[in-house]
Design a protein around this motif. Structure first.
Motif, mmCIF file in Angstrom:
data_model
loop_
_atom_site.group_PDB
_atom_site.id
_atom_site.type_symbol
_atom_site.label_atom_id
_atom_site.label_comp_id
_atom_site.label_asym_id
_atom_site.label_seq_id
_atom_site.Cartn_x
_atom_site.Cartn_y
_atom_site.Cartn_z
ATOM 1 N N LYS A 113 24.533 -10.325 121.076
ATOM 2 C CA LYS A 113 23.980 -9.413 122.178
ATOM 3 C C LYS A 113 22.927 -8.698 121.597
ATOM 4 O O LYS A 113 21.826 -8.384 122.265
ATOM 5 N N THR A 114 22.911 -8.400 120.195
ATOM 6 C CA THR A 114 21.812 -7.473 119.724
ATOM 7 C C THR A 114 20.587 -8.461 119.480
ATOM 8 O O THR A 114 19.745 -7.818 119.680
ATOM 9 N N LYS A 115 20.802 -9.737 119.095
ATOM 10 C CA LYS A 115 19.839 -10.421 118.846
ATOM 11 C C LYS A 115 18.938 -10.714 119.968
ATOM 12 O O LYS A 115 17.830 -10.779 120.333
ATOM 13 N N GLN A 116 19.705 -10.987 121.378
ATOM 14 C CA GLN A 116 19.146 -11.340 122.595
ATOM 15 C C GLN A 116 18.345 -10.121 123.183
ATOM 16 O O GLN A 116 17.174 -10.329 123.462
ATOM 17 N N ALA A 117 18.907 -9.070 122.785
ATOM 18 C CA ALA A 117 18.156 -7.751 123.427
ATOM 19 C C ALA A 117 16.918 -7.402 122.547
ATOM 20 O O ALA A 117 15.933 -6.851 123.242
ATOM 21 N N ILE A 118 17.193 -7.363 121.228
ATOM 22 C CA ILE A 118 15.856 -7.132 120.482
ATOM 23 C C ILE A 118 14.811 -8.178 120.623
ATOM 24 O O ILE A 118 13.502 -7.724 120.538
ATOM 25 N N MET A 172 21.023 12.775 113.378
ATOM 26 C CA MET A 172 19.751 12.232 112.921
ATOM 27 C C MET A 172 19.292 11.018 113.900
ATOM 28 O O MET A 172 17.981 10.995 114.032
ATOM 29 N N SER A 173 20.281 10.485 114.393
ATOM 30 C CA SER A 173 19.411 9.460 115.542
ATOM 31 C C SER A 173 18.824 10.027 116.612
ATOM 32 O O SER A 173 18.011 9.307 117.311
ATOM 33 N N GLU A 174 18.691 11.412 116.722
ATOM 34 C CA GLU A 174 18.080 12.077 118.046
ATOM 35 C C GLU A 174 16.376 11.723 117.524
ATOM 36 O O GLU A 174 15.582 11.885 118.370
ATOM 37 N N ALA A 175 16.242 11.429 116.377
ATOM 38 C CA ALA A 175 14.607 11.307 115.743
ATOM 39 C C ALA A 175 14.155 9.899 116.298
ATOM 40 O O ALA A 175 12.789 9.746 116.238
ATOM 41 N N PHE A 176 15.158 9.031 116.765
ATOM 42 C CA PHE A 176 14.443 7.881 117.435
ATOM 43 C C PHE A 176 14.337 7.603 118.607
ATOM 44 O O PHE A 176 14.828 8.467 119.475
ATOM 45 N N ASP A 177 12.982 7.084 118.879
ATOM 46 C CA ASP A 177 12.438 6.869 120.257
ATOM 47 C C ASP A 177 13.307 5.671 120.810
ATOM 48 O O ASP A 177 12.761 4.552 120.781
ATOM 49 N N ILE A 178 14.533 5.962 121.381
ATOM 50 C CA ILE A 178 15.260 4.816 121.903
ATOM 51 C C ILE A 178 14.693 3.954 122.932
ATOM 52 O O ILE A 178 14.462 4.523 124.113
ATOM 53 N N ALA A 179 14.414 2.438 122.885
ATOM 54 C CA ALA A 179 13.894 1.978 123.954
ATOM 55 C C ALA A 179 14.761 1.282 125.022
ATOM 56 O O ALA A 179 14.627 1.455 126.240
ATOM 57 N N GLU A 180 16.002 0.962 124.403
ATOM 58 C CA GLU A 180 17.043 0.362 125.134
ATOM 59 C C GLU A 180 18.294 0.874 124.596
ATOM 60 O O GLU A 180 18.316 0.753 123.341
ATOM 61 N N THR A 181 19.516 0.888 125.267
ATOM 62 C CA THR A 181 20.899 0.996 124.883
ATOM 63 C C THR A 181 21.476 -0.274 125.318
ATOM 64 O O THR A 181 21.612 -0.536 126.377
ATOM 65 N N LEU A 182 22.220 -0.961 124.205
ATOM 66 C CA LEU A 182 23.148 -1.901 124.435
ATOM 67 C C LEU A 182 24.584 -1.640 124.264
ATOM 68 O O LEU A 182 24.628 -1.204 123.204
ATOM 69 N N ASP A 183 25.374 -1.716 125.235
ATOM 70 C CA ASP A 183 26.789 -1.361 125.228
ATOM 71 C C ASP A 183 27.473 -2.641 124.979
ATOM 72 O O ASP A 183 27.630 -3.326 125.619
#
Length: 81
Positions: free
Chosen positions: A24-29, A1-12
């Motif tokens: 880290k999620t808040k900083q990235a978003i 299902m996640s393939e439907a999203f146009d992912i701008a960035e991946t945070l590891d």
């Protein structure tokens, strides 16, 4: 299902424990444009509830999906404004 999203960035954030996945999620978003989707990859099982709670309590973000792959947890967060 996640393939439907146009992912701008991946945070590891694998290996990080509470509260770092949320921090880290808040900083990235904050750095993304409105409408962008951030994929967060974590190994902390607590990130499922932590990121969900953060998204629900934060204006300007929407939690689109969470995927539990056993030892890896993926979160898809959209910046809405």
């Amino acid at each position: 299902m996640s393939e439907a999203f146009d992912i701008a960035e991946t945070l590891d954030v694998k290996g990080a424990s509470c509260p770092m996945p949320v921090v880290k999620t808040k900083q990235a978003i904050d750095d993304l444009a409105e409408g962008s989707v951030l994929e967060v990859i974590a190994t902390d099982s607590g990130s499922m509830s932590d990121i969900e709670g953060w998204a629900e309590g934060t204006n300007g973000v929407a939690l689109l999906e969470q995927v539990d792959e056993g030892d890896v947890y993926k979160h898809y967060v959209e910046k809405t404004d």
